[in-house]
Design an enzyme around this catalytic site. Structure first.
Site, short mmCIF file in Angstrom:
data_model
loop_
_atom_site.label_atom_id
_atom_site.label_comp_id
_atom_site.label_asym_id
_atom_site.label_seq_id
_atom_site.Cartn_x
_atom_site.Cartn_y
_atom_site.Cartn_z
N ASP A 221 31.54 -29.66 -4.10
CA ASP A 221 30.84 -30.93 -4.27
C ASP A 221 30.88 -31.78 -3.02
O ASP A 221 31.70 -31.60 -2.12
CB ASP A 221 31.50 -31.75 -5.38
CG ASP A 221 32.86 -32.30 -4.94
OD1 ASP A 221 33.71 -31.50 -4.51
OD2 ASP A 221 33.05 -33.54 -4.99
N ASP B 51 40.04 -24.66 3.80
CA ASP B 51 39.60 -25.35 5.01
C ASP B 51 40.79 -25.43 5.97
O ASP B 51 41.05 -24.51 6.74
CB ASP B 51 39.07 -26.74 4.62
CG ASP B 51 38.50 -27.51 5.78
OD1 ASP B 51 38.50 -26.99 6.91
OD2 ASP B 51 38.06 -28.65 5.59
N PHE C 141 30.50 -28.95 6.57
CA PHE C 141 30.71 -29.32 5.18
C PHE C 141 29.64 -28.66 4.32
O PHE C 141 28.45 -28.80 4.57
CB PHE C 141 30.68 -30.84 5.01
CG PHE C 141 31.28 -31.27 3.71
CD1 PHE C 141 32.65 -31.36 3.56
CD2 PHE C 141 30.48 -31.57 2.63
CE1 PHE C 141 33.23 -31.74 2.35
CE2 PHE C 141 31.04 -31.95 1.41
CZ PHE C 141 32.41 -32.03 1.28
#
Ligand code: IMP
Ligand code: MG
Length: 192
Positions: A169, A107, A162
């Protein structure tokens, strides 16, 4: 677990199971060619990389060793800070080994930058990274946080949203989905 089990928690399937397997097969061909005649040590970053590691390792013809590291990246909410702590270190000695770090997602790249500095200090013969997913921030060179980490093998570049599934998760949930999907807003913004 599949999309039906998620009910209205799932907003959309971004990358389905077949697309993931097809892309991993392509990456495996590249990796097999690049490491021909060499011993390869795959280093998986727990817990997110478990699925990628399992499927990538099985798609490779190169004989590999697999080892695991768990790190925690301090941050607020869904952002990481680059301040990293080792929760579980490798069993293997990296001296003179060809090391390929296997990641679920890059990210900001802060966690990976720290990890690469740490692993390169252990004297590997080579050190590269394979990630299933990469978000745009990780591609931007010369950001205020420094150079993004060098990632040799990228499965998919995805938008800056996201995602969950295939190891990834949200609050430890949804890792067992066979695809990568985005969450409905009500899951992470209850009541809004
Ligand atoms: P970075 O340091 O910002 O690159 O953060 C990397 C870590 O943050 C990954 O290894 C994941 O654990 C987590 N992460 C980043 N984006 C997502 C996402 O979209 N879904 C789930 N976890 C994520
Ligand atoms: Mg990770």
């Amino acid at each position: 677990m599949d999309a039906n089990d998620m009910g209205d928690d799932l907003a959309a399937v971004l990358i389905d199971a077949d697309q993931i397997q097809a892309r991993l097969a392509e990456l495996a061909i590249e990796i097999d060619a690049d490491y021909a005649g060499k011993d390869l040590l795959l280093v998986g970053v727990l817990k997110g990389a478990v699925m990628v590691m399992a499927d990538l390792a099985r798609a490779l013809h190169t004989a590999v060793e697999m080892d695991w590291m768990a790190v925690s990246s301090y941050g607020s909410g869904t952002r990481s800070s680059g301040v990293v702590r080792i929760i579980k270190d490798l069993d293997a000695d990296l001296t003179d080994r060809h090391v390929l770090v296997v990641e679920d997602i890059v990210d900001s790249g802060l966690t990976l930058s720290w990890l690469l500095r740490n692993l390169s200090s252990r004297g590997p013969a080579s050190l590269e990274v394979c990630t299933l997913l990469r978000k745009p921030e990780a591609q931007q060179a010369g950001s205020s946080k420094g150079e993004p980490p060098r990632v040799r093998y990228v499965g998919f570049d995805i938008p800056p949203e996201f995602v969950v599934g295939y190891g990834l998760d949200y609050a430890e949930k949804y890792r067992s989905l066979p695809f990568v999907g985005s969450l409905a807003r009500h899951v992470y913004r209850p009541g809004k």
